[in-house]
Scaffold this motif. Structure first.
Motif, PDB file in Angstrom:
ATOM      1  N   PHE A  90       0.842  -1.198   0.000  1.00 57.91           N
ATOM      2  CA  PHE A  90       0.000   0.000   0.000  1.00 57.91           C
ATOM      3  C   PHE A  90       0.876   1.246   0.000  1.00 57.91           C
ATOM      4  N   VAL A  91       0.507   2.231  -0.823  1.00 61.59           N
ATOM      5  CA  VAL A  91       1.258   3.483  -0.924  1.00 61.59           C
ATOM      6  C   VAL A  91       0.287   4.643  -0.715  1.00 61.59           C
ATOM      7  N   ASN A  92       0.652   5.559   0.183  1.00 59.03           N
ATOM      8  CA  ASN A  92      -0.171   6.756   0.408  1.00 59.03           C
ATOM      9  C   ASN A  92      -0.331   7.569  -0.882  1.00 59.03           C
ATOM     10  N   TYR A  93      -1.427   8.290  -0.958  1.00 56.11           N
ATOM     11  CA  TYR A  93      -1.710   9.243  -2.037  1.00 56.11           C
ATOM     12  C   TYR A  93      -1.951   8.591  -3.388  1.00 56.11           C
ATOM     13  N   GLN A  94      -2.171   7.291  -3.412  1.00 61.27           N
ATOM     14  CA  GLN A  94      -2.476   6.606  -4.672  1.00 61.27           C
ATOM     15  C   GLN A  94      -3.833   5.921  -4.610  1.00 61.27           C
ATOM     16  N   GLY A  95      -4.704   6.381  -3.714  1.00 60.30           N
ATOM     17  CA  GLY A  95      -6.042   5.826  -3.584  1.00 60.30           C
ATOM     18  C   GLY A  95      -6.114   4.724  -2.544  1.00 60.30           C
TER      19      GLY A  95
END
Length: 188
Positions: A90-95
């Motif tokens: 999971f990566v922030n700011y990518q939905g």
């Protein structure tokens, strides 16, 4: 998700988000609920002039001929089609991401150093990482909803192996915790 997971029963259910289940039931089964719109006013005994009243909003109420539990059982197989998520991907700011997480269901206590406040919430230990779960008390199975008001003495050592269908929303870097909204929590 293993095939034996498809045989889930009420006895293994910890959390069931009825809003999510009814929306998915409607989407998957194509069943349209009867819908009511209710106007609710929050004027606290004040004089109400319809044109300038404040605090009025409309609420949609959806009614099905089957319960949330029956809906869940009817769409259970479809729900297991969501992917198994690896939390570290999971990566922030990518939905946001919706899928299944495995781990241990527990209860977390967060202490704020500045104001000496403490906060409690359900969490998941997944892959050695913490996931704070934003739960709605009404969706918890009997007994689990009482944990928030229980003594700290009985909140220790909670570590129930579970499968969780959830929406991961963000990673809170300042406390090194993922934040997720659970839809289903089922004991393994």
């Amino acid at each position: 998700m293993a095939k034996e997971s498809l045989k889930t029963s009420f006895d293994k259910l910890i959390y069931l988000d009825s809003e999510f289940i009814s929306a998915k039931y409607e989407e998957i089964r194509g069943v349209t609920p009867s819908t009511e719109f209710t106007k609710i006013e929050g004027l606290r005994g004040q004089i109400s002039i319809p044109i300038i009243s404040s605090g009025i909003h409309t609420q949609e109420t959806r009614k099905f001929k089957v319960s949330s539990l029956q809906m869940w059982k009817k769409i259970n197989t479809e729900l297991y089609k969501y992917p198994q998520l690896k939390i570290t991907n999971f990566v922030n700011y990518q939905g946001t991401k919706i899928g299944w997480l495995d781990g241990k269901f527990s209860f977390g206590i967060w202490n704020e150093k500045v104001n000496n406040n403490s906060y409690e919430n359900f969490e998941l230990d997944s892959e050695g990482l913490r996931v704070a779960l934003l739960t709605t008390p009404e969706y918890l199975s009997a007994g689990f909803s009482m944990l928030s008001t229980a003594s700290i003495a009985i909140k220790s050592n909670i570590g129930i192996p579970v499968n969780i269908l959830a929406k991961i929303m963000w990673f809170a870097e300042n406390v090194q915790t993922y934040v997720a909204c659970p839809y289903l929590i089922i004991e393994k």
